[in-house]
Design a protein around this motif. Structure first.
Motif, PDB file in Angstrom:
ATOM      1  N   SER A   7      28.468  -1.481 -17.427  1.00 47.11           N
ATOM      2  CA  SER A   7      27.549  -1.230 -16.313  1.00 47.11           C
ATOM      3  C   SER A   7      28.264  -0.823 -15.031  1.00 47.11           C
ATOM      4  N   THR A   8      29.530  -1.151 -14.895  1.00 46.68           N
ATOM      5  CA  THR A   8      30.226  -0.807 -13.650  1.00 46.68           C
ATOM      6  C   THR A   8      30.931   0.552 -13.725  1.00 46.68           C
ATOM      7  N   SER A   9      30.695   1.281 -14.827  1.00 45.46           N
ATOM      8  CA  SER A   9      31.334   2.598 -14.917  1.00 45.46           C
ATOM      9  C   SER A   9      30.476   3.685 -14.281  1.00 45.46           C
ATOM     10  N   GLN A  10      29.288   3.321 -13.789  1.00 47.52           N
ATOM     11  CA  GLN A  10      28.464   4.299 -13.091  1.00 47.52           C
ATOM     12  C   GLN A  10      28.123   3.764 -11.709  1.00 47.52           C
ATOM     13  N   VAL A  11      27.913   4.658 -10.764  1.00 45.75           N
ATOM     14  CA  VAL A  11      27.684   4.247  -9.380  1.00 45.75           C
ATOM     15  C   VAL A  11      26.318   4.724  -8.883  1.00 45.75           C
ATOM     16  N   MET A  12      26.086   6.024  -8.940  1.00 41.69           N
ATOM     17  CA  MET A  12      24.790   6.578  -8.534  1.00 41.69           C
ATOM     18  C   MET A  12      24.677   7.998  -9.061  1.00 41.69           C
ATOM     19  N   ARG A  13      23.561   8.646  -8.745  1.00 42.76           N
ATOM     20  CA  ARG A  13      23.368  10.017  -9.215  1.00 42.76           C
ATOM     21  C   ARG A  13      22.750  10.858  -8.101  1.00 42.76           C
ATOM     22  N   PHE A  14      23.224  12.105  -8.022  1.00 44.14           N
ATOM     23  CA  PHE A  14      22.569  13.096  -7.168  1.00 44.14           C
ATOM     24  C   PHE A  14      21.847  14.070  -8.092  1.00 44.14           C
ATOM     25  N   ARG A  15      20.620  14.407  -7.727  1.00 42.14           N
ATOM     26  CA  ARG A  15      19.863  15.378  -8.520  1.00 42.14           C
ATOM     27  C   ARG A  15      19.644  16.600  -7.627  1.00 42.14           C
ATOM     28  N   VAL A  16      20.189  17.725  -8.059  1.00 40.44           N
ATOM     29  CA  VAL A  16      20.081  18.936  -7.250  1.00 40.44           C
ATOM     30  C   VAL A  16      18.711  19.541  -7.527  1.00 40.44           C
ATOM     31  N   VAL A  17      17.801  19.477  -6.537  1.00 40.67           N
ATOM     32  CA  VAL A  17      16.407  19.809  -6.838  1.00 40.67           C
ATOM     33  C   VAL A  17      15.922  21.129  -6.255  1.00 40.67           C
ATOM     34  N   ARG A  18      16.575  21.676  -5.236  1.00 38.22           N
ATOM     35  CA  ARG A  18      16.041  22.915  -4.673  1.00 38.22           C
ATOM     36  C   ARG A  18      17.133  23.793  -4.082  1.00 38.22           C
ATOM     37  N   PRO A  19      16.928  25.112  -4.184  1.00 40.70           N
ATOM     38  CA  PRO A  19      17.864  26.005  -3.503  1.00 40.70           C
ATOM     39  C   PRO A  19      17.663  25.848  -2.008  1.00 40.70           C
ATOM     40  N   ALA A  20      18.674  26.137  -1.221  1.00 42.09           N
ATOM     41  CA  ALA A  20      18.535  25.907   0.215  1.00 42.09           C
ATOM     42  C   ALA A  20      19.508  26.774   0.973  1.00 42.09           C
ATOM     43  N   ARG A  21      19.155  27.024   2.202  1.00 43.03           N
ATOM     44  CA  ARG A  21      20.044  27.717   3.103  1.00 43.03           C
ATOM     45  C   ARG A  21      21.073  26.706   3.621  1.00 43.03           C
ATOM     46  N   ASP A  22      22.286  27.173   3.800  1.00 43.35           N
ATOM     47  CA  ASP A  22      23.334  26.237   4.223  1.00 43.35           C
ATOM     48  C   ASP A  22      24.308  26.950   5.152  1.00 43.35           C
ATOM     49  N   ASP A  23      24.295  26.579   6.419  1.00 42.22           N
ATOM     50  CA  ASP A  23      25.219  27.194   7.381  1.00 42.22           C
ATOM     51  C   ASP A  23      26.469  26.361   7.594  1.00 42.22           C
ATOM     52  N   SER A  24      26.570  25.249   6.884  1.00 41.48           N
ATOM     53  CA  SER A  24      27.725  24.384   7.108  1.00 41.48           C
ATOM     54  C   SER A  24      28.939  24.930   6.376  1.00 41.48           C
ATOM     55  N   ARG A  25      30.101  24.508   6.817  1.00 40.31           N
ATOM     56  CA  ARG A  25      31.314  24.762   6.036  1.00 40.31           C
ATOM     57  C   ARG A  25      32.360  23.727   6.433  1.00 40.31           C
ATOM     58  N   VAL A  26      33.448  23.721   5.670  1.00 36.28           N
ATOM     59  CA  VAL A  26      34.547  22.808   5.975  1.00 36.28           C
ATOM     60  C   VAL A  26      35.675  23.638   6.565  1.00 36.28           C
ATOM     61  N   PRO A  27      35.913  23.518   7.869  1.00 35.13           N
ATOM     62  CA  PRO A  27      36.974  24.334   8.468  1.00 35.13           C
ATOM     63  C   PRO A  27      38.358  23.930   7.957  1.00 35.13           C
ATOM     64  N   ASP A  28      39.294  24.872   8.012  1.00 37.00           N
ATOM     65  CA  ASP A  28      40.667  24.580   7.563  1.00 37.00           C
ATOM     66  C   ASP A  28      41.373  23.619   8.502  1.00 37.00           C
ATOM     67  N   VAL A  29      40.987  23.650   9.766  1.00 35.49           N
ATOM     68  CA  VAL A  29      41.566  22.711  10.727  1.00 35.49           C
ATOM     69  C   VAL A  29      40.442  21.806  11.199  1.00 35.49           C
ATOM     70  N   LEU A  30      40.624  20.506  11.041  1.00 35.94           N
ATOM     71  CA  LEU A  30      39.548  19.565  11.365  1.00 35.94           C
ATOM     72  C   LEU A  30      39.789  18.850  12.688  1.00 35.94           C
ATOM     73  N   SER A  31      41.019  18.419  12.904  1.00 41.23           N
ATOM     74  CA  SER A  31      41.290  17.669  14.126  1.00 41.23           C
ATOM     75  C   SER A  31      42.788  17.660  14.348  1.00 41.23           C
ATOM     76  N   GLU A  32      43.148  17.142  15.496  1.00 41.86           N
ATOM     77  CA  GLU A  32      44.565  17.022  15.790  1.00 41.86           C
ATOM     78  C   GLU A  32      44.968  15.581  15.528  1.00 41.86           C
ATOM     79  N   ILE A  33      46.017  15.395  14.766  1.00 43.64           N
ATOM     80  CA  ILE A  33      46.506  14.035  14.510  1.00 43.64           C
ATOM     81  C   ILE A  33      47.927  13.939  15.017  1.00 43.64           C
ATOM     82  N   GLU A  34      48.107  13.071  15.971  1.00 45.00           N
ATOM     83  CA  GLU A  34      49.448  12.853  16.512  1.00 45.00           C
ATOM     84  C   GLU A  34      50.257  12.082  15.471  1.00 45.00           C
TER      85      GLU A  34
END
Ligand code: C2O
Ligand code: CU
Length: 475
Positions: free
Chosen positions: A318-345
């Motif tokens: 029973s502990t080998s599963q956590v949760m499930r996402f169900r992809v239910v609809r197409p959607a517009r998506d303007d997000s992205r993951v930039p190559d540079v996220l933040s400055e870390i000293e």
């Protein structure tokens, strides 16, 4: 019998609303710790110790530089202590394990704490958080000496998210496409109560667990945001998932599995202390108790109608599963993951920097088998390290079995792991680091701003309650 997985919708904890603003501009919140019943397993009522009577507690959303004062009122029958995990917090507000908030009705006078009572108050306490820190996923939870494990197990945990302008300016997924996910395991009695194997079910005076659970308490039900193996319907778009392992002792190795056996990549964008410098891609992600991983998953990589199952590769049955996402609809998506996220000293210890070694090992605690740091069990009055503010030090953690090590006040950076450099899950600012058996982990630490008495400890909560905690002092 355990409930069927992937039937219960994923709950998202409500965002707390401030009750006002003080003259200095701090946002004021009130949270009441109380017992309430919650339907966790379908058809059963679970008594929870809840912040505002819910598990997880309400999420506090705050802004960098804007202080927050949370007044916690204790309507439980046992003392409590609130710690903001990952918070850059003055010592008197950090939740020192003996600075008790005693029950408002006088039900418990704090006796049973070895006669050691810190700065305790009856009924209510104001915790002030300056929020002078990077945007990050923090969490708050109980931290009472000897009783943290049963208190968190029964529900005293919630998110505290710090946001800032730097992060807001990035095109990351937001709104409904940003989800905090508190992952933990629990066991239940037949009538739905949390089954914590503590020797004193009242949590009033006798600490400790049944000896068979001395390694740490594991459950057979995996909860995400307090629901068993939930399901969440998503757009075919990117989502930001703020993962928190809030389990007492279980480590999860998360994989996003597709029906054909392949898996979806996870772009890690942040860790305990907020955004990384650049994203790191994982196919599987090991998350130890106390750690946070901020990831972006692109559900448009699979066809609409696909089930994406979050699997725990370290689990069985029973502990080998956590949760499930169900992809239910197409959607517009303007997000992205930039190559540079933040400055870390980078924290670079100077040539002659102070080196400290901390050994996390099994050992004798007042004649019994227990858990120790440098051979000692927690002593509030003896500091294992007096650390000058502003200095970068080199700390080496040695270990016998698995211990997730957590340091209060400031995040650190992993310099070395075993014979090699850091691994990809060590990136960024960390406040909790997983020590695998016999591996030496070296970190660079630097404390700033606040002097006083803090703790470092193992975040396996049973180990913590069995005194695997040390006082450290910033001077
Ligand atoms: Cu999350 Cu000292 O704890
Ligand atoms: Cu430990």
């Amino acid at each position: 019998p355990l409930p069927e997985p992937f039937r219960v919708p994923l709950p998202v904890p409500p965002v707390a609303r401030p009750v006002g603003t003080d003259p200095g501009g701090a946002e004021l919140y009130r949270i009441t710790q109380r017992v309430a019943e919650q339907e966790i397993l379908p058809g059963l009522r679970t008594p929870v110790l809840g912040y505002d009577g819910i598990f997880p507690g309400p999420t506090i959303e705050s802004r960098r530089g804007r202080p927050v004062v949370v007044t916690h009122r204790n309507e439980l029958s046992v003392p409590t202590v609130v710690h903001l995990h990952g918070g850059h917090t003055p010592a008197e507000h950090d939740g020192w394990p003996l600075d008790l908030v005693l029950p408002v009705d006088g039900a418990h006078d704090g006796s049973g704490h070895h006669g050691m009572i810190g700065d305790s108050v009856v009924g209510e306490r104001d915790y002030r958080y300056p929020n002078e820190q990077r945007a990050a996923t923090l969490w708050y939870h109980d931290h009472r000496m000897d009783f943290t494990a049963p208190a968190v197990y029964r529900g005293l945990a919630g998110f505290h998210i710090v946001r800032d302008d730097v992060e807001d300016a990035l095109p990351l997924p937001r709104g409904d496409r940003e989800l905090p996910l508190m992952i933990c395991d629990r066991s239940f009695t037949a009538d739905g109560a949390f089954a914590y194997p503590g020797v004193d079910q009242s949590m009033r005076s006798l600490p400790g667990v049944d000896p068979e659970w001395m390694e740490g308490v594991l459950g057979d039900v995996v909860l995400v945001n307090g629901a068993p193996w939930p399901v969440h319907e998503v757009d075919a778009a990117r989502y930001r998932l703020r993962l928190l392992n809030a389990a007492n002792a279980r480590r999860f190795q998360l994989v996003l599995t597709l029906p054909n056996g392949e898996n979806l990549p996870m772009q890690q964008i942040g860790s305990d202390g907020g955004l990384l410098a650049a994203p790191v891609e994982h196919r599987s992600l090991l998350v130890a108790p106390g750690e946070r991983f901020d990831i972006v998953v692109d559900f448009s990589l699979v066809p609409v109608g696909t089930d994406v199952t979050v699997v725990n590769a370290l689990g069985t049955g029973s502990t080998s599963q956590v949760m499930r996402f169900r992809v239910v609809r197409p959607a517009r998506d303007d997000s992205r993951v930039p190559d540079v996220l933040s400055e870390i000293e980078p924290l670079v210890p100077a040539a002659g920097a102070t080196v400290r070694t901390f050994e996390f090992r099994r050992g004798a605690v007042s004649g019994h088998s227990g858990w120790t740091i440098n051979g000692e069990s927690f002593d509030p009055d003896r500091s294992l390290a007096d650390i000058p503010l502003g200095q970068v030090e080199r700390w080496r953690f040695h270990t016998d079995v698995h211990h997730p090590v957590h340091v209060h006040l400031d995040q650190f950076q992993v310099l070395r792991r075993g014979p090699g450099g850091p691994v990809d899950t060590d990136s960024g600012w960390k406040d909790t680091v997983d020590l695998p058996p016999y591996e030496v982990v070296e970190v660079a630490v630097r404390f700033t701003d606040h002097t006083g008495r803090y703790v470092m400890h193992c975040h396996n909560l049973e180990h913590e309650d069995m005194a695997m905690m040390a006082t450290i002092r910033t001077v």
